[in-house]
Design a protein around this motif. Structure first.
Motif, PDB file in Angstrom:
ATOM      1  N   TRP A   1      89.526  70.003 -68.214  1.00  0.00           N
ATOM      2  CA  TRP A   1      90.468  69.274 -67.496  1.00  0.00           C
ATOM      3  C   TRP A   1      90.816  69.231 -68.685  1.00  0.00           C
ATOM      4  O   TRP A   1      92.275  68.252 -68.636  1.00  0.00           O
TER       5      TRP A   1
ATOM      6  N   SER B   1      95.091  69.686 -67.583  1.00  0.00           N
ATOM      7  CA  SER B   1      96.146  68.897 -68.312  1.00  0.00           C
ATOM      8  C   SER B   1      97.260  69.007 -68.798  1.00  0.00           C
ATOM      9  O   SER B   1      99.026  69.499 -68.514  1.00  0.00           O
TER      10      SER B   1
ATOM     11  N   ALA C   1      93.553  63.447 -59.953  1.00  0.00           N
ATOM     12  CA  ALA C   1      93.633  64.508 -60.906  1.00  0.00           C
ATOM     13  C   ALA C   1      93.209  65.558 -60.046  1.00  0.00           C
ATOM     14  O   ALA C   1      93.147  66.279 -59.788  1.00  0.00           O
TER      15      ALA C   1
ATOM     16  N   MET D   1      94.217  63.864 -64.914  1.00  0.00           N
ATOM     17  CA  MET D   1      93.641  65.488 -65.662  1.00  0.00           C
ATOM     18  C   MET D   1      93.162  65.061 -66.679  1.00  0.00           C
ATOM     19  O   MET D   1      92.457  65.188 -66.997  1.00  0.00           O
TER      20      MET D   1
END
Length: 245
Positions: free
Chosen positions: A165, A169, A134, A142
């Motif tokens: 996060w 993503s 990530a 992520m």
């Protein structure tokens, strides 16, 4: 090329020129094209599938130390593409890819570690692997760092950090991240923003995400998006999954 030579079977259907060029460069020893040719052999886009030959080309490129080839070789062992399923060999190949810096190898090794496939389950080590990928821009990793952070698995529970996060993503194109971000946005009262991300996720989402999405959209009733709800149901139908209505 390292290892033993691999045959290149003639296709009953003439191959496009660019595919022929990939096959030729693979035969000349170019590792990127060996992986690309392996991918073509695993698909049925240009002719009959030949998973065994595809796996052999991945093995050749892996023998030259090419990280993405190790990852694809891991997937062959993981899912039985051109060889028997062997989770221990899948773990070994994913680890080799991850050690060479491949983000997908790192992610796939993390999945095996999280689920206890081919090795003992270890959530702390899985988080380390997901965070490693990530931090280098891997969208699917992520999303999982977001999940670990939301749940407080081997890291302090922090919904705000988890949301960041999920956003990263989602912006990176992962449909699971898009669904999780949309879900969080809806819970924050940001319905239109949530619907925007579900519209992005619906075409690529797998059945588990589509079922969760359908349930959320159905709960919105008239305040939701009827066309999006019907699209989620249509995709579930195409996958042979019935929505729980």
């Amino acid at each position: 090329m390292s290892r033993r030579p691999v045959t290149t079977k003639k296709s009953a259907t003439p191959l496009p020129d660019f595919v022929l060029e990939i096959r030729e460069r693979a035969a000349q020893g170019h590792v990127l094209d060996q992986v690309r040719w392996g991918d073509i052999l695993l698909s049925d886009q240009y002719g009959p599938r030949d998973p065994e030959q595809g796996r052999e080309w991945y093995a050749i490129a892996a023998g030259a130390g090419y990280a993405p080839a190790y990852n694809m070789l891991g997937r062959c062992h993981h899912f039985g593409w051109g060889c028997p399923v062997d989770l221990a060999k899948a773990v070994s190949s994913y680890r080799a890819a991850a050690d060479l810096g491949d983000l997908w190898g790192c992610y796939n090794l993390g999945i095996m570690t999280m689920r206890g496939l081919g090795r003992p389950a270890d959530l702390e080590q899985a988080l380390f692997l997901f965070r490693s990928a990530a931090d280098r821009g891997h969208a699917k990793s992520m999303n999982l760092v977001g999940r670990f952070t939301e749940e407080g698995w081997h890291t302090p529970r922090d919904p705000e950090v988890a949301l960041q996060w999920y956003r990263r993503s989602a912006e990176g194109g992962d449909y699971r991240g898009q669904h999780n971000y949309a879900t969080a946005l809806l819970e924050m009262g940001r319905r239109e923003d949530a619907l925007t991300w579900w519209r992005r996720a619906v075409e690529e989402a797998t059945s588990d995400i589509l079922l969760a999405m359908e349930k959320r959209l159905r709960s919105l009733g008239a305040a939701g998006d009827t066309a999006l709800l019907e699209r989620a149901r249509a995709r579930l139908g195409a996958l042979g999954v019935a929505a729980d209505q």
